[in-house]
Design a protein around this motif. Structure first.
Motif, PDB file in Angstrom:
ATOM      1  N   GLN A 173       0.649  -0.798   0.088  1.00 37.03           N
ATOM      2  CA  GLN A 173      -0.501   0.073   0.103  1.00 37.03           C
ATOM      3  C   GLN A 173       1.256   1.213  -0.048  1.00 37.03           C
ATOM      4  OE1 GLN A 173      -2.839  -0.498   3.412  1.00 37.03           O
ATOM      5  NE2 GLN A 173      -4.429  -1.750   1.988  1.00 37.03           N
ATOM      6  N   VAL A 174       1.929   1.818  -0.970  1.00 36.14           N
ATOM      7  CA  VAL A 174       2.577   2.305  -0.954  1.00 36.14           C
ATOM      8  C   VAL A 174       2.816   2.980  -2.515  1.00 36.14           C
ATOM      9  CG1 VAL A 174       5.331   3.601  -0.947  1.00 36.14           C
ATOM     10  CG2 VAL A 174       4.326   1.740   0.445  1.00 36.14           C
ATOM     11  N   ALA A 175       2.222   3.640  -2.811  1.00 37.91           N
ATOM     12  CA  ALA A 175       2.585   4.666  -3.881  1.00 37.91           C
ATOM     13  C   ALA A 175       4.075   5.751  -4.411  1.00 37.91           C
ATOM     14  CB  ALA A 175       1.605   5.644  -3.948  1.00 37.91           C
ATOM     15  N   PHE A 176       5.213   5.867  -5.213  1.00 37.13           N
ATOM     16  CA  PHE A 176       5.521   6.723  -5.476  1.00 37.13           C
ATOM     17  C   PHE A 176       5.476   7.211  -6.787  1.00 37.13           C
ATOM     18  CE2 PHE A 176       6.469   2.070  -5.228  1.00 37.13           C
ATOM     19  CZ  PHE A 176       7.451   1.778  -3.894  1.00 37.13           C
ATOM     20  N   ASN A 177       6.833   8.671  -6.042  1.00 37.28           N
ATOM     21  CA  ASN A 177       6.383   9.528  -7.019  1.00 37.28           C
ATOM     22  C   ASN A 177       4.979  10.511  -6.736  1.00 37.28           C
ATOM     23  OD1 ASN A 177       9.378   9.711  -7.907  1.00 37.28           O
ATOM     24  ND2 ASN A 177       8.571   8.589  -9.667  1.00 37.28           N
ATOM     25  N   PHE A 178       4.674  10.616  -5.735  1.00 37.52           N
ATOM     26  CA  PHE A 178       3.461  11.646  -4.989  1.00 37.52           C
ATOM     27  C   PHE A 178       3.182  12.919  -5.586  1.00 37.52           C
ATOM     28  CE2 PHE A 178       0.751  13.400  -2.146  1.00 37.52           C
ATOM     29  CZ  PHE A 178      -0.531  12.942  -1.615  1.00 37.52           C
ATOM     30  N   ALA A 179       2.122  13.495  -5.912  1.00 39.85           N
ATOM     31  CA  ALA A 179       2.339  14.969  -6.080  1.00 39.85           C
ATOM     32  C   ALA A 179       0.545  14.808  -6.421  1.00 39.85           C
ATOM     33  CB  ALA A 179       2.550  15.640  -7.830  1.00 39.85           C
ATOM     34  N   LEU A 180       0.093  16.174  -4.922  1.00 39.61           N
ATOM     35  CA  LEU A 180      -1.242  16.399  -5.623  1.00 39.61           C
ATOM     36  C   LEU A 180      -1.456  17.907  -4.952  1.00 39.61           C
ATOM     37  CD1 LEU A 180      -4.086  15.527  -4.232  1.00 39.61           C
ATOM     38  CD2 LEU A 180      -3.618  16.317  -1.843  1.00 39.61           C
ATOM     39  N   GLU A 181      -1.702  18.654  -6.628  1.00 38.21           N
ATOM     40  CA  GLU A 181      -2.095  19.850  -6.780  1.00 38.21           C
ATOM     41  C   GLU A 181      -3.469  20.482  -5.873  1.00 38.21           C
ATOM     42  OE1 GLU A 181      -0.824  20.337 -10.955  1.00 38.21           O
ATOM     43  OE2 GLU A 181       1.421  20.194 -10.842  1.00 38.21           O
ATOM     44  N   ARG A 182      -3.230  21.587  -5.985  1.00 31.98           N
ATOM     45  CA  ARG A 182      -4.501  22.584  -5.456  1.00 31.98           C
ATOM     46  C   ARG A 182      -4.939  23.774  -6.297  1.00 31.98           C
ATOM     47  NH1 ARG A 182      -8.745  21.729  -2.657  1.00 31.98           N
ATOM     48  NH2 ARG A 182     -10.128  24.017  -0.991  1.00 31.98           N
ATOM     49  N   PHE A 183      -5.848  23.628  -6.642  1.00 27.96           N
ATOM     50  CA  PHE A 183      -5.848  25.100  -8.118  1.00 27.96           C
ATOM     51  C   PHE A 183      -7.089  25.727  -6.740  1.00 27.96           C
ATOM     52  CE2 PHE A 183      -3.893  22.477 -10.487  1.00 27.96           C
ATOM     53  CZ  PHE A 183      -3.338  23.476 -10.836  1.00 27.96           C
ATOM     54  N   GLU A 184      -7.719  27.329  -7.454  1.00 28.85           N
ATOM     55  CA  GLU A 184      -8.497  28.406  -6.741  1.00 28.85           C
ATOM     56  C   GLU A 184      -8.990  28.904  -8.205  1.00 28.85           C
ATOM     57  OE1 GLU A 184      -8.342  29.552  -3.593  1.00 28.85           O
ATOM     58  OE2 GLU A 184      -8.657  27.705  -1.784  1.00 28.85           O
ATOM     59  N   LYS A 185      -9.654  28.479  -8.671  1.00 27.43           N
ATOM     60  CA  LYS A 185      -9.866  29.605  -9.735  1.00 27.43           C
ATOM     61  C   LYS A 185      -9.020  29.762 -11.136  1.00 27.43           C
ATOM     62  CE  LYS A 185     -12.576  33.516  -7.103  1.00 27.43           C
ATOM     63  NZ  LYS A 185     -12.433  34.203  -6.881  1.00 27.43           N
ATOM     64  N   ASP A 186      -8.441  28.528 -10.910  1.00 25.02           N
ATOM     65  CA  ASP A 186      -7.929  27.903 -12.164  1.00 25.02           C
ATOM     66  C   ASP A 186      -6.289  28.410 -11.812  1.00 25.02           C
ATOM     67  OD1 ASP A 186      -9.756  26.991 -14.031  1.00 25.02           O
ATOM     68  OD2 ASP A 186     -10.329  28.629 -14.596  1.00 25.02           O
ATOM     69  N   LYS A 187      -6.128  29.014 -10.848  1.00 21.69           N
ATOM     70  CA  LYS A 187      -4.852  29.143 -10.656  1.00 21.69           C
ATOM     71  C   LYS A 187      -4.021  28.096  -9.725  1.00 21.69           C
ATOM     72  CE  LYS A 187      -5.002  33.738 -11.132  1.00 21.69           C
ATOM     73  NZ  LYS A 187      -4.969  35.562 -10.694  1.00 21.69           N
ATOM     74  N   LEU A 188      -2.873  27.938  -9.791  1.00 22.62           N
ATOM     75  CA  LEU A 188      -2.352  27.155  -8.898  1.00 22.62           C
ATOM     76  C   LEU A 188      -1.848  27.504  -7.439  1.00 22.62           C
ATOM     77  CD1 LEU A 188      -0.838  24.234  -8.424  1.00 22.62           C
ATOM     78  CD2 LEU A 188       1.130  25.313  -9.155  1.00 22.62           C
ATOM     79  N   VAL A 189      -2.352  26.914  -6.359  1.00 27.38           N
ATOM     80  CA  VAL A 189      -2.482  27.606  -4.660  1.00 27.38           C
ATOM     81  C   VAL A 189      -1.342  26.465  -4.201  1.00 27.38           C
ATOM     82  CG1 VAL A 189      -3.931  27.624  -2.468  1.00 27.38           C
ATOM     83  CG2 VAL A 189      -4.936  28.432  -4.734  1.00 27.38           C
ATOM     84  N   SER A 190      -1.432  25.371  -4.129  1.00 26.62           N
ATOM     85  CA  SER A 190      -0.677  24.422  -4.010  1.00 26.62           C
ATOM     86  C   SER A 190       0.032  23.204  -3.635  1.00 26.62           C
ATOM     87  CB  SER A 190      -0.910  23.973  -1.756  1.00 26.62           C
ATOM     88  OG  SER A 190      -1.819  23.417  -2.407  1.00 26.62           O
ATOM     89  N   LYS A 191       1.327  22.596  -3.601  1.00 32.62           N
ATOM     90  CA  LYS A 191       1.421  21.600  -4.466  1.00 32.62           C
ATOM     91  C   LYS A 191       2.271  20.933  -3.585  1.00 32.62           C
ATOM     92  CE  LYS A 191       4.188  19.466  -8.455  1.00 32.62           C
ATOM     93  NZ  LYS A 191       4.643  19.273 -10.133  1.00 32.62           N
ATOM     94  N   ILE A 192       2.007  19.561  -3.163  1.00 32.57           N
ATOM     95  CA  ILE A 192       2.466  19.416  -2.174  1.00 32.57           C
ATOM     96  C   ILE A 192       3.140  17.544  -3.111  1.00 32.57           C
ATOM     97  CG2 ILE A 192       2.219  16.664  -0.308  1.00 32.57           C
ATOM     98  CD1 ILE A 192      -0.049  18.919   0.882  1.00 32.57           C
ATOM     99  N   THR A 193       4.222  17.019  -2.367  1.00 35.35           N
ATOM    100  CA  THR A 193       5.830  15.887  -3.206  1.00 35.35           C
ATOM    101  C   THR A 193       6.267  14.980  -2.423  1.00 35.35           C
ATOM    102  OG1 THR A 193       7.463  17.271  -3.735  1.00 35.35           O
ATOM    103  CG2 THR A 193       5.998  17.529  -5.411  1.00 35.35           C
ATOM    104  N   ALA A 194       6.140  13.970  -2.695  1.00 34.83           N
ATOM    105  CA  ALA A 194       6.153  13.230  -2.014  1.00 34.83           C
ATOM    106  C   ALA A 194       7.923  12.001  -2.631  1.00 34.83           C
ATOM    107  CB  ALA A 194       5.674  12.577  -0.886  1.00 34.83           C
TER     108      ALA A 194
END
Length: 362
Positions: A173-194
């Motif tokens: 139950q492990v995923a590799f090269n993880f990224a989670l991007e959050r947008f608000e009104k089509d603009k990038l607000v935050s990005k999490i990577t691991a």
């Protein structure tokens, strides 16, 4: 009430089909071993894992190719009956061709129920083990053996968040090269990577390794880093799993719930899930259609003998598989109806079966 002839034909039906499986499955295993032996040696795969993989491979292989095995086995033993003039003797005794077909239909019913049971219970677990082995071991030099939809996962979690992972191991139950991007009104607000993200079933949260979070601000970006960080997210564990992979590994009830959830989410991969769902029902039905076609083609004694019947049978069997694969991919990659795509081969070959059966009766 089954007669002696019914029992005789039914026994030959099931015995020949079983023999066909026992003959071709080892061939499939040998070919697979020859292709992967170098990767297994390089990655020092434990023998127990290899044994479990080939148990899952056997189920995966037999389930995917069972229509061909069934069709060829019926062609084989029915042609032998025809060449030995046994069919002529049976029909000459006053038994109609429709009545002669009854033990074949009973045999098709037994096979269909068995395949249906496998598809609902055993095949999903076998598919999970089969794919998990490939993700875990079959890579070399950082280059994946499997490509396309089976490796990278890019998915919209909700209206504002987008998820990406390179690969996922269901056992750990492990995923590799993880990224989670959050947008608000089509603009990038935050990005999490691991580099890795691991699911913790007891705490119901995730642990990220080599964690980095970038928060976009009007005056400058804020960077947060940590070797290890725990967090809870709105996405679920199956969201990390490749599209086809997860659809094939879910039992019927879970697959239905998963599809319902993805529809509400507006997933662009709904057609892929629906193809897997409909095939759980269409594949068992194909046993009846292929049985009727096989009996109709091979019940007549031909000048070319059994070889001619096998040639015709192999051509029809591969045409069926070709239609099945082409329309399945068409539904997955376009807006073509998944229901129609999955059932189209059965409809076309069902009509062909009716036509051949009418000619065989004459």
């Amino acid at each position: 009430m089954l007669t002696i002839i019914d029992k005789y034909i039914l026994k030959r039906y099931l015995a020949t089909f079983s023999a066909m499986l026992l003959m071709f499955v080892p061939i499939g295993i040998i070919i697979d071993v020859s292709e992967k032996i170098n990767f297994m040696i390089e990655n020092k795969v434990p023998f127990l894992d290899i044994a479990v993989y080939y148990y899952n491979f056997t189920i995966y292989f037999a389930n995917n190719l069972f229509p061909i095995f069934l069709f060829l086995s019926i062609i084989w033993f029915t042609s032998k009956l025809a060449n030995n003039t046994e069919i002529i003797a049976i029909l000459s005794s006053g038994i109609s061709f429709t009545r002669f077909l009854r033990p074949f239909i009973i045999g098709a019913t037994i096979v269909s129920l068995f395949v249906l049971f496998l598809g609902f219970s055993i095949v999903p677990a076998a598919n999970e083990g089969f794919n998990n082995f490939r993700y875990t071991y079959l890579r070399t030099g950082g280059k994946e053996i499997m490509r396309g939809d089976n490796t990278d996962v890019y998915r919209q979690v909700n209206d504002n968040e987008f998820l990406y992972v390179n690969s996922f191991n269901t056992e750990s139950q492990v995923a590799f090269n993880f990224a989670l991007e959050r947008f608000e009104k089509d603009k990038l607000v935050s990005k999490i990577t691991a580099s890795r993200i691991k699911w913790n079933p007891k705490e119901r949260d995730y642990t990220m390794y080599d964690y980095t979070k970038r928060t976009v601000g009007p005056l400058g970006d804020k960077i947060e880093k940590s070797p290890e960080k725990k967090a809870k997210f709105s996405f679920e564990l199956e969201d990390l799993t490749p599209v086809v992979y997860i659809a094939e590994t879910l039992r019927l009830d879970k697959l239905y719930s998963f599809i319902d959830k993805e529809k509400k989410r507006g997933s662009s991969n709904i057609n892929v899930y629906m193809v897997v769902f409909y095939k759980k029902f269409s594949v068992p039905i194909s046993a009846f259609i292929l049985t009727i076609i096989a009996v109709s083609v091979s019940s007549m004694k031909r000048r070319g003998g059994m070889g001619m019947n096998l040639t015709i049978g192999i051509s029809i069997a591969f045409a069926f598989v070709f239609f099945d694969k082409v329309f399945g991919v068409l539904a997955e990659k376009s807006t073509f109806s998944p229901f129609l795509a999955v059932w189209f081969p059965n409809i076309v070959f069902g009509i062909l079966g009716i036509f051949l059966l009418r000619n065989a009766k004459r």
